[in-house]
Design an enzyme around this catalytic site. Structure first.
Site, PDB file in Angstrom:
ATOM      1  N   PRO A  68      63.295  43.631  44.487  1.00 11.13           N
ATOM      2  CA  PRO A  68      63.428  42.471  43.491  1.00 11.13           C
ATOM      3  C   PRO A  68      63.180  41.209  44.157  1.00 11.13           C
ATOM      4  O   PRO A  68      63.509  40.912  45.243  1.00 11.13           O
ATOM      5  CB  PRO A  68      65.140  42.481  43.011  1.00 11.13           C
ATOM      6  N   GLU A  69      62.291  40.675  43.324  1.00 12.56           N
ATOM      7  CA  GLU A  69      61.817  39.144  43.611  1.00 12.56           C
ATOM      8  C   GLU A  69      62.466  38.175  42.920  1.00 12.56           C
ATOM      9  O   GLU A  69      63.220  38.456  42.066  1.00 12.56           O
ATOM     10  CB  GLU A  69      59.979  39.273  43.733  1.00 12.56           C
TER      11      GLU A  69
ATOM     12  N   ARG B 112      47.584  26.030  58.361  1.00 11.45           N
ATOM     13  CA  ARG B 112      47.638  26.959  59.421  1.00 11.45           C
ATOM     14  C   ARG B 112      46.556  28.023  59.192  1.00 11.45           C
ATOM     15  O   ARG B 112      45.774  28.228  58.161  1.00 11.45           O
ATOM     16  CB  ARG B 112      49.157  27.718  59.272  1.00 11.45           C
TER      17      ARG B 112
END
Ligand SMILES: [Zn+2]
Length: 271
Positions: free
Chosen positions: A2-3, A151
């Site tokens: 689950p996000e 980055r």
């Protein structure tokens, strides 16, 4: 796993089901399910009333006033309603019964947990302490992302990193990057302002729409009422390898980026 959208839905369901109700019985299967341990878990919850629920990244927060439950479902955990009390077992790893119902089982917390923290110490939880801003918080801005993306790491790797943005996982990162027209393999520091702005907007829009549709269900995820989500029907690239891109018709390619199965359109998302 689950996000953010699925965890939001479950958290809101739990509030609808149990807020204002007192815990009359509680238990966990084994000591490693909760930092409170088998004996401490009921001792800390009995007699407490669930005041409200929330979410920190992918962790469900259950606010019982003097104690806060921190539930991480990780991969296959679910929340289900039991018809009657039973002792916790290998499947129903943590169970909480509220006065007059519901009886909630937090299943398969083999990698997950149901920790109990004092409210003022929630921020010290090892996962919560390193969470980046939530996509719906004021701290999540284009300016923040411009800084976080200075980055060389892949943009996908950075968006999966919970210390950069809290709550995103493999499904929604692929969908966000497709919507933004950015290939997941791109180095974050190669993105221009317009691309970062599109990632910012797509993140909020896609997560918002996924919450409206009550999340994405492939196999294990169901809400606390046992219903599946509907966002899987809106997915444009995730799990659609070999299918035509909905925008340009190019076949969606599956590759591996940041160690995860990744879906992208090489035309809409040039490398
Ligand atoms: Zn395309």
């Amino acid at each position: 796993m689950p996000e953010l959208p699925e965890v939001t839905v479950i958290s809101e369901d739990l509030e609808a089901l149990a807020a204002g109700k007192e815990v009359v019985r509680a238990g966990i299967f084994r000591d490693d399910v909760s930092n409170a341990g088998v004996a401490g878990f009921p001792a800390k919850l009995l007699g407490k009333t669930l005041e409200r629920t929330g979410r920190r990244g992918k962790i469900i927060t259950l606010d019982f006033g003097e104690v806060v439950g921190l539930v991480h479902l990780v991969i296959s955990g679910r929340v289900v309603q039991l018809p009657a009390w039973q002792e916790p077992d290998k499947i129903n790893t943590a169970i909480v019964e509220f006065d007059g119902g519901p009886i909630l089982a937090f299943t398969k917390l083999w990698l997950g947990y149901f920790d109990l923290y004092e409210p003022e110490r929630v921020g010290e939880h090892p996962l919560i302490s390193r969470l980046g801003p939530d996509p719906f918080s004021e701290g999540f801005t284009v300016e923040y992302l411009m800084d976080a993306f200075k980055r060389k790491a892949s943009i996908k790797g950075l968006l999966l990193d919970q210390s950069i943005v809290a709550g995103l996982g493999n499904i929604y990162v692929d969908e966000v990057l497709f919507a933004a027209g950015v290939h997941p393999m791109r180095k974050a520091n190669s993105l221009d302002f317009a691309e970062i702005e599109r990632i910012y907007s797509a993140t909020r829009e896609i997560l918002h729409e996924a919450i409206e549709l009550r999340g994405t269900t492939f196999d294990s995820y169901h809400d606390a009422f046992g219903e599946t989500g509907k966002y899987q029907h809106r997915l444009k690239v995730f799990t659609r390898a070999g299918e035509p891109c909905p925008v340009c018709g190019t076949r969606i390619q599956k590759s591996r980026v940041a160690g995860r199965g990744t879906h992208a359109c090489s035309t809409c998302q040039p490398v």
